[in-house]
Motif scaffolding. Structure first.
Motif, PDB file in Angstrom:
ATOM      1  N   ARG A  40      -7.403   8.700   5.286  1.00 30.47           N
ATOM      2  CA  ARG A  40      -8.467   9.760   5.380  1.00 30.47           C
ATOM      3  C   ARG A  40      -9.761   9.223   5.364  1.00 30.47           C
ATOM      4  N   THR A  41     -10.832  10.196   5.783  1.00 29.51           N
ATOM      5  CA  THR A  41     -12.058   9.620   5.894  1.00 29.51           C
ATOM      6  C   THR A  41     -12.866  10.572   5.137  1.00 29.51           C
ATOM      7  N   TYR A  42     -14.285  10.102   4.874  1.00 33.44           N
ATOM      8  CA  TYR A  42     -15.301  11.010   4.023  1.00 33.44           C
ATOM      9  C   TYR A  42     -16.521  11.028   4.895  1.00 33.44           C
ATOM     10  N   VAL A  43     -17.002  12.036   4.976  1.00 36.03           N
ATOM     11  CA  VAL A  43     -18.282  12.249   5.848  1.00 36.03           C
ATOM     12  C   VAL A  43     -19.407  11.536   4.959  1.00 36.03           C
ATOM     13  N   GLY A  44     -20.060  10.836   6.078  1.00 37.02           N
ATOM     14  CA  GLY A  44     -21.289   9.815   5.673  1.00 37.02           C
ATOM     15  C   GLY A  44     -20.906   8.739   5.175  1.00 37.02           C
ATOM     16  N   LYS A  45     -19.242   8.048   5.007  1.00 39.22           N
ATOM     17  CA  LYS A  45     -18.980   7.191   4.564  1.00 39.22           C
ATOM     18  C   LYS A  45     -18.290   6.438   5.768  1.00 39.22           C
ATOM     19  N   ALA A  46     -18.269   5.008   5.921  1.00 36.88           N
ATOM     20  CA  ALA A  46     -17.748   4.174   6.894  1.00 36.88           C
ATOM     21  C   ALA A  46     -16.380   3.848   6.457  1.00 36.88           C
ATOM     22  N   GLY A  47     -15.376   3.893   7.473  1.00 35.35           N
ATOM     23  CA  GLY A  47     -14.002   3.249   7.124  1.00 35.35           C
ATOM     24  C   GLY A  47     -13.105   4.445   6.605  1.00 35.35           C
ATOM     25  N   TYR A  48     -11.892   3.977   6.194  1.00 37.40           N
ATOM     26  CA  TYR A  48     -10.716   4.701   5.849  1.00 37.40           C
ATOM     27  C   TYR A  48     -10.438   4.619   4.233  1.00 37.40           C
ATOM     28  N   TYR A  49      -9.887   5.637   3.922  1.00 42.05           N
ATOM     29  CA  TYR A  49      -9.522   5.665   2.371  1.00 42.05           C
ATOM     30  C   TYR A  49      -8.274   6.176   2.145  1.00 42.05           C
ATOM     31  N   TRP A  50      -7.436   6.044   1.132  1.00 38.85           N
ATOM     32  CA  TRP A  50      -6.331   6.675   0.697  1.00 38.85           C
ATOM     33  C   TRP A  50      -6.327   8.124   0.216  1.00 38.85           C
ATOM     34  N   SER A  51      -5.633   8.806   0.895  1.00 39.85           N
ATOM     35  CA  SER A  51      -5.670  10.416   0.335  1.00 39.85           C
ATOM     36  C   SER A  51      -5.714  10.584  -1.299  1.00 39.85           C
ATOM     37  N   ASP A  52      -4.578   9.731  -1.877  1.00 39.75           N
ATOM     38  CA  ASP A  52      -4.389   9.762  -3.097  1.00 39.75           C
ATOM     39  C   ASP A  52      -3.286   9.065  -3.647  1.00 39.75           C
ATOM     40  N   ASP A  53      -2.745   9.263  -4.748  1.00 41.19           N
ATOM     41  CA  ASP A  53      -1.841   8.170  -5.200  1.00 41.19           C
ATOM     42  C   ASP A  53      -0.330   9.123  -5.933  1.00 41.19           C
ATOM     43  N   LYS A  54       0.174   9.961  -5.016  1.00 41.40           N
ATOM     44  CA  LYS A  54       1.108  10.719  -5.525  1.00 41.40           C
ATOM     45  C   LYS A  54       2.553  10.141  -5.279  1.00 41.40           C
ATOM     46  N   LEU A  55       3.308  10.487  -6.344  1.00 41.23           N
ATOM     47  CA  LEU A  55       4.482  10.008  -6.305  1.00 41.23           C
ATOM     48  C   LEU A  55       5.293  11.313  -5.743  1.00 41.23           C
ATOM     49  N   ALA A  56       6.576  11.100  -5.308  1.00 38.51           N
ATOM     50  CA  ALA A  56       7.524  12.167  -4.761  1.00 38.51           C
ATOM     51  C   ALA A  56       8.187  13.105  -5.826  1.00 38.51           C
ATOM     52  N   THR A  57       7.280  13.845  -6.640  1.00 38.67           N
ATOM     53  CA  THR A  57       7.743  14.704  -7.568  1.00 38.67           C
ATOM     54  C   THR A  57       6.703  15.877  -7.677  1.00 38.67           C
ATOM     55  N   SER A  58       7.120  16.575  -8.574  1.00 35.36           N
ATOM     56  CA  SER A  58       6.232  17.758  -8.902  1.00 35.36           C
ATOM     57  C   SER A  58       4.853  17.374  -9.462  1.00 35.36           C
ATOM     58  N   PRO A  59       4.055  18.191  -8.888  1.00 35.04           N
ATOM     59  CA  PRO A  59       2.513  17.957  -9.653  1.00 35.04           C
ATOM     60  C   PRO A  59       2.378  18.088 -11.056  1.00 35.04           C
ATOM     61  N   THR A  60       3.430  18.746 -11.735  1.00 31.90           N
ATOM     62  CA  THR A  60       3.282  18.919 -13.329  1.00 31.90           C
ATOM     63  C   THR A  60       3.994  17.987 -14.129  1.00 31.90           C
ATOM     64  N   ASP A  61       4.703  16.972 -13.310  1.00 37.22           N
ATOM     65  CA  ASP A  61       5.555  15.743 -13.873  1.00 37.22           C
ATOM     66  C   ASP A  61       4.279  15.049 -14.391  1.00 37.22           C
ATOM     67  N   ASP A  62       4.418  14.300 -15.766  1.00 37.50           N
ATOM     68  CA  ASP A  62       3.527  13.572 -16.260  1.00 37.50           C
ATOM     69  C   ASP A  62       3.259  12.158 -15.601  1.00 37.50           C
ATOM     70  N   TYR A  63       4.199  11.809 -14.827  1.00 33.45           N
ATOM     71  CA  TYR A  63       4.158  10.727 -14.139  1.00 33.45           C
ATOM     72  C   TYR A  63       4.315  11.069 -12.604  1.00 33.45           C
ATOM     73  N   ALA A  64       3.207  12.033 -12.113  1.00 37.05           N
ATOM     74  CA  ALA A  64       3.451  12.346 -10.917  1.00 37.05           C
ATOM     75  C   ALA A  64       2.420  11.405  -9.956  1.00 37.05           C
ATOM     76  N   LEU A  65       1.662  10.456 -10.685  1.00 38.21           N
ATOM     77  CA  LEU A  65       0.675   9.739 -10.118  1.00 38.21           C
ATOM     78  C   LEU A  65       0.888   8.167 -10.437  1.00 38.21           C
ATOM     79  N   ILE A  66       0.609   7.258  -9.287  1.00 36.49           N
ATOM     80  CA  ILE A  66       0.925   6.158  -9.579  1.00 36.49           C
ATOM     81  C   ILE A  66       0.399   5.411 -10.626  1.00 36.49           C
ATOM     82  N   PRO A  67      -1.036   5.656 -10.885  1.00 37.94           N
ATOM     83  CA  PRO A  67      -1.626   4.975 -12.065  1.00 37.94           C
ATOM     84  C   PRO A  67      -1.062   5.482 -13.365  1.00 37.94           C
ATOM     85  N   ARG A  68      -0.812   6.808 -13.603  1.00 40.61           N
ATOM     86  CA  ARG A  68       0.126   7.220 -14.769  1.00 40.61           C
ATOM     87  C   ARG A  68       1.458   6.411 -14.802  1.00 40.61           C
ATOM     88  N   ARG A  69       1.837   6.377 -13.731  1.00 42.83           N
ATOM     89  CA  ARG A  69       3.144   5.631 -13.748  1.00 42.83           C
ATOM     90  C   ARG A  69       3.324   4.121 -14.251  1.00 42.83           C
TER      91      ARG A  69
END
Length: 399
Positions: free
Chosen positions: A261-290
């Protein structure tokens, strides 16, 4: 049953609506043998792009090996030279799901060659000639089959080898129609992330090398989407045939995929998030949590396995004596404090001298004389992440 240490992951407790060993990566991929230098079904240990070139896979390679070169190059565009990458090629006749299947030898051969050191496993399959969307989704059915198999593999390898890892899968043959994407939020694949988007327009594959390279370069608690870490190491990123900012990354993000994705006013591209393929309510729903909980798991196993078979003094009721229970708790807390808290990898309160971000409690009520089982609870404190920042802005006027 043989004496052993068994650690189960708790879930539901959060109520969520320099190269290090933590960054060791693997790449299991379709490839072609190179006579005399690169054999299929043979693991190779890389520490830089030049190591791949020495195997005969170069910038001029085409077909399957051209894809391998691209992934490894992009990995080292993000990860510093010296980062460990284990590579194994498999014939293109092996399906995406079979590459990940725990009953096959492909992934196990690579994981075992690294002696369980791999923390992030990329699985790449050359896109089939004709995409199959029989499930109504916007990525190839072969990718959905691979996601399930990779989760099973990761769970099994964690339980049997005490070597947890995060898997990265490509959203193969993305149709370019985000409205048709199958949401991952109803899934329970909390060890697998699915990436959509690439450095080439109209690509059937995804830039998993860039994702893995950034993860390899960062500590376990760090978000892939952290803006302060700078833009993705690519001049342009695409979602389907469109530049990423035009490819509706918001819909893909909401459906649980990782995309550029991009951000207004910033050059380059960034990753949207670090989601894993699970429910958002899962304690381990994010790569850094995992990654955070997986590091605690490895430390706990390494500490506790040394205690297997120990004589345990017991009370008249057959329970573990308090001083021994306290010693076990102290050992585990000290190990995690030294290897995680001291490195800023746990979300402990910096204003509290006593908060080390870890709690360990040995059950002193169980009859260990009868059961030979020591039960304990181990918890580590994650960070929160500033994913949504809300500001009320107005004029300041003193009356």
């Amino acid at each position: 049953m043989l004496p052993r240490v068994k650690i189960d992951f708790q879930n539901g407790t959060l109520g969520s609506v320099s190269p290090s060993e933590d960054g060791v990566c693997g790449l299991l991929t379709h490839a072609a043998a190179v006579s005399g230098t690169f054999a299929l079904s043979t693991p190779y240990h890389l520490t830089c792009l030049a190591d791949l070139v020495s195997l005969g896979i170069t910038k001029s390679s085409t077909g399957a090996n051209g894809n391998v070169y691209k992934i490894v190059k992009e990995f080292y565009d993000e990860a510093p030279e010296g980062s460990k990458l284990w590579l194994m090629g498999v014939a293109a006749t092996v399906s995406y799901a079979n590459l990940c299947d725990k009953t096959n030898t492909y992934a196990a051969t690579l994981l075992d060659a690294a002696a369980g050191a791999i923390r992030i496993l990329m699985v790449h399959a050359g896109a089939p000639g004709t995409a199959s969307y029989t499930n109504g989704g916007a990525i190839d059915d072969t990718a959905f089959a691979a996601i399930a198999k990779l989760q099973q593999l990761a769970d099994d390898y964690t339980a049997t080898k005490y070597a947890p890892f995060v898997g990265l899968i490509e959203g193969l043959n993305y149709s370019g129609v985000p409205a048709n994407i199958t949401s991952l939020s109803a899934s329970a694949y909390n060890r697998v992330a699915v990436v959509i988007g690439d450095t080439a327009s109209g690509s059937d594959q995804a830039a998993i090398g860039l994702v893995a390279g950034r993860l390899a370069a960062k500590p376990v608690q760090r978000s892939l989407a952290r803006v302060k870490d700078g833009a993705i190491a690519a001049e342009t990123m695409y979602i389907g045939s469109l530049k990423a900012e035009l490819g509706n990354p918001e819909l893909l993000h909401d459906a649980g995929y990782i995309c550029p994705r991009t951000y207004v006013g910033k050059a380059g591209y960034y990753w949207s998030d670090d989601k894993l393929a699970t429910s958002p309510t899962d304690d381990y729903a994010l790569i850094p949590r995992r990654r955070t909980i997986d590091k605690a798991y490895r430390i706990a196993y390494r500490t506790l396995v040394e205690k297997l078979g120990d004589e345990i003094p017991v009370t008249d009721q057959g329970t573990i004596v308090a001083s021994v229970a306290k010693a076990w708790e102290t050992d585990i807390i000290a190990a995690i404090t030294n290897e995680m808290t001291a490195n800023g990898e746990l979300g402990n309160d910096p204003e509290s001298d006593s908060d080390r971000g870890v709690r360990c409690t040995v059950d002193t009520g169980s009859n260990i004389a009868a059961s030979s089982a020591v039960n304990l609870t181990l918890q580590v404190k994650p960070y929160g992440y500033a994913k949504y920042i809300n500001v009320e802005l107005g004029f300041l006027i003193d009356n």
